[in-house]
Motif scaffolding. Structure first.
Motif, PDB file in Angstrom:
ATOM      1  N   SER A 170       0.832  -1.197   0.000  1.00 12.40           N
ATOM      2  CA  SER A 170       0.000   0.000   0.000  1.00 12.40           C
ATOM      3  C   SER A 170       0.868   1.250   0.000  1.00 12.40           C
ATOM      4  O   SER A 170       2.094   1.170   0.144  1.00 12.40           O
ATOM      5  CB  SER A 170      -0.866   0.008   1.260  1.00 12.40           C
ATOM      6  N   ASP A 201      -3.312   0.297 -12.848  1.00 12.68           N
ATOM      7  CA  ASP A 201      -4.533   0.455 -12.064  1.00 12.68           C
ATOM      8  C   ASP A 201      -5.741  -0.032 -12.854  1.00 12.68           C
ATOM      9  O   ASP A 201      -6.411   0.736 -13.545  1.00 12.68           O
ATOM     10  CB  ASP A 201      -4.702   1.934 -11.683  1.00 12.68           C
ATOM     11  N   ILE A 202      -5.962  -1.351 -12.801  1.00 11.09           N
ATOM     12  CA  ILE A 202      -7.111  -1.921 -13.519  1.00 11.09           C
ATOM     13  C   ILE A 202      -8.119  -2.494 -12.530  1.00 11.09           C
ATOM     14  O   ILE A 202      -9.001  -3.265 -12.893  1.00 11.09           O
ATOM     15  CB  ILE A 202      -6.673  -3.026 -14.524  1.00 11.09           C
ATOM     16  N   GLY A 203      -7.945  -2.134 -11.270  1.00 10.11           N
ATOM     17  CA  GLY A 203      -8.874  -2.626 -10.250  1.00 10.11           C
ATOM     18  C   GLY A 203      -8.657  -4.090  -9.916  1.00 10.11           C
ATOM     19  O   GLY A 203      -9.566  -4.774  -9.442  1.00 10.11           O
ATOM     20  N   ALA A 204      -7.426  -4.578 -10.141  1.00 10.37           N
ATOM     21  CA  ALA A 204      -7.127  -5.993  -9.906  1.00 10.37           C
ATOM     22  C   ALA A 204      -7.365  -6.352  -8.445  1.00 10.37           C
ATOM     23  O   ALA A 204      -6.983  -5.604  -7.542  1.00 10.37           O
ATOM     24  CB  ALA A 204      -5.673  -6.285 -10.283  1.00 10.37           C
ATOM     25  N   ALA A 205      -8.018  -7.494  -8.212  1.00 10.79           N
ATOM     26  CA  ALA A 205      -8.323  -7.908  -6.847  1.00 10.79           C
ATOM     27  C   ALA A 205      -7.668  -9.241  -6.499  1.00 10.79           C
ATOM     28  O   ALA A 205      -7.050  -9.380  -5.444  1.00 10.79           O
ATOM     29  CB  ALA A 205      -9.830  -8.006  -6.659  1.00 10.79           C
ATOM     30  N   GLU A 209      -5.205 -11.537 -11.126  1.00 14.40           N
ATOM     31  CA  GLU A 209      -5.474 -10.232 -11.741  1.00 14.40           C
ATOM     32  C   GLU A 209      -4.336  -9.254 -11.474  1.00 14.40           C
ATOM     33  O   GLU A 209      -3.966  -8.454 -12.342  1.00 14.40           O
ATOM     34  CB  GLU A 209      -6.804  -9.669 -11.224  1.00 14.40           C
ATOM     35  N   ALA A 213      -1.894  -7.128 -14.097  1.00 14.30           N
ATOM     36  CA  ALA A 213      -1.579  -5.705 -13.966  1.00 14.30           C
ATOM     37  C   ALA A 213      -0.063  -5.471 -13.963  1.00 14.30           C
ATOM     38  O   ALA A 213       0.430  -4.514 -14.558  1.00 14.30           O
ATOM     39  CB  ALA A 213      -2.208  -5.147 -12.688  1.00 14.30           C
TER      40      ALA A 213
END
Lengths: 234, 112
Positions: A170, A201-205, A209, A213
């Motif tokens: 983070s 920043d593709i919202g990978a979770a 994913e 990224a």
């Protein structure tokens, strides 16, 4: 071809340094241009393009025809951390044409069962990178979350001018990491090159994913090499 | 799986050309300098040839290598570089040509 030119070209290629062989197709004379050498005019622009794209081609310049043969080292990806993300990243990167090496001293993580068909080093980055140093055609992704393992590799990647340096964590984690890297002697401009949080920043979770990224960001960094510098001059 | 980050020294045409040169052999280097349409080997690909007709590498994936080797012999003798052009022309496709329908330009020069 001049024998000395061939010898020099092969030396550069063996050392994983980029070079363009410039041959005048009119009189057969040739010479080596290394990355960073200054060549003026249209020919210089065409050579810069050959370094950036890796594409070889014939060009007309100064009323002559030159053949530019671009010899770029093969880009590769070094991943520090034999974690879940790496398990997805390794096969994807290989398919995309970026051979992967994984380093993790934690032998419970770095097992051949978890990483079949991957170059795997269950050792400290300090030891592995001594044998196979990082260079500007290498990308480094540090994903262990453990400063004891990641920090040295990140500093080494910045010093070796890796074309991509990414670190998991983070913004808060990264702020602490920045302090540690400064203490290790890294400059602020070097540290600014680290992609953290890692990946586009593709919202990978999920781990897979995040691997997508990271790979996408690595490819983008490779294909846009030198473009930032060009923009800064203009 | 070829994962080497360094050169494949045993198969790299330019490394082989250098070692042949060190052995005192006369060597020619052929390079694909232009392609049109569907060409089997990309621009920049090399074929290296010695004076006995031994060769390594490829400029076309097998279609025109024979012709390039023959021309390379003359280039080794004369020292004069040549530009060769190969293209497909239907009926000659299976003679000296590229069955895939592309065209390539190959520069052949002597080493030294």
């Amino acid at each position: 071809m001049d024998p000395y030119v061939l010898k020099t070209l092969n030396e550069e290629r063996r050392a994983r340094r980029a070079a363009v062989l410039v041959t005048d197709l009119g009189d057969g004379r040739d010479r080596i241009v290394r990355e960073g050498d200054h060549v003026a005019g249209d020919l210089g622009a065409a050579i810069a393009n050959a370094f950036r794209t890796g594409n070889s081609r014939s060009v007309e310049a100064e009323g002559r025809t030159f053949f530019l043969n671009a010899h770029l080292p093969r880009p590769r990806l070094v991943v520090v951390g034999a974690v879940h993300i790496s398990q997805a990243l390794a096969p994807m990167a290989r398919i995309a044409g970026y051979p992967v090496e994984i380093i993790d001293p934690r032998t419970a993580f770095a097992t051949p069962e978890r990483f079949p068909e991957v170059a795997l080093h269950a050792e400290w980055p300090e030891d592995v990178l001594k044998r196979a140093p990082l260079d500007s055609y290498t990308a480094l992704a540090a994903v262990t979350h453990d400063p004891k393992i990641d920090d040295f590799a990140l500093k080494a990647a910045l010093d070796a001018r890796c074309f991509y340096v990414g670190a998991l964590g983070s913004r808060k984690t990264h702020a602490k990491r920045v302090e540690r890297l400064l203490a290790l002697g890294a400059g602020a401009d070097q540290i600014a090159r680290i992609h953290a949080p890692i990946g586009l920043d593709i919202g990978a979770a999920s781990p897979a994913e995040i691997a997508v990224a990271v790979l996408a960001q690595t490819i983008h960094a490779f294909r846009s090499r030198g473009l930032e510098a060009k923009g800064a001059v203009a | 799986m070829d994962e080497s980050i360094y050169l494949d020294e045993a198969r790299d045409p330019l490394i082989i050309a250098e070692s042949w040169m060190k052995d005192g052999k006369d060597v020619a280097i052929a390079t694909v300098v232009e392609t049109w349409g569907s060409a089997p080997r990309p621009v920049g690909s090399h074929l290296v040839i010695d004076a006995d007709g031994n060769f390594h590498g490829s400029v076309s994936g097998g279609c025109v290598e024979g012709a390039v080797v023959t021309e390379a012999m003359d280039v080794i003798d004369s020292g004069k570089a040549r530009m060769l052009e190969f293209g497909v022309a239907d009926e000659t496709a299976w003679q000296v040509g590229l069955s895939c329908g592309g065209r390539i330009k190959v520069y052949v020069e002597r080493l030294g």
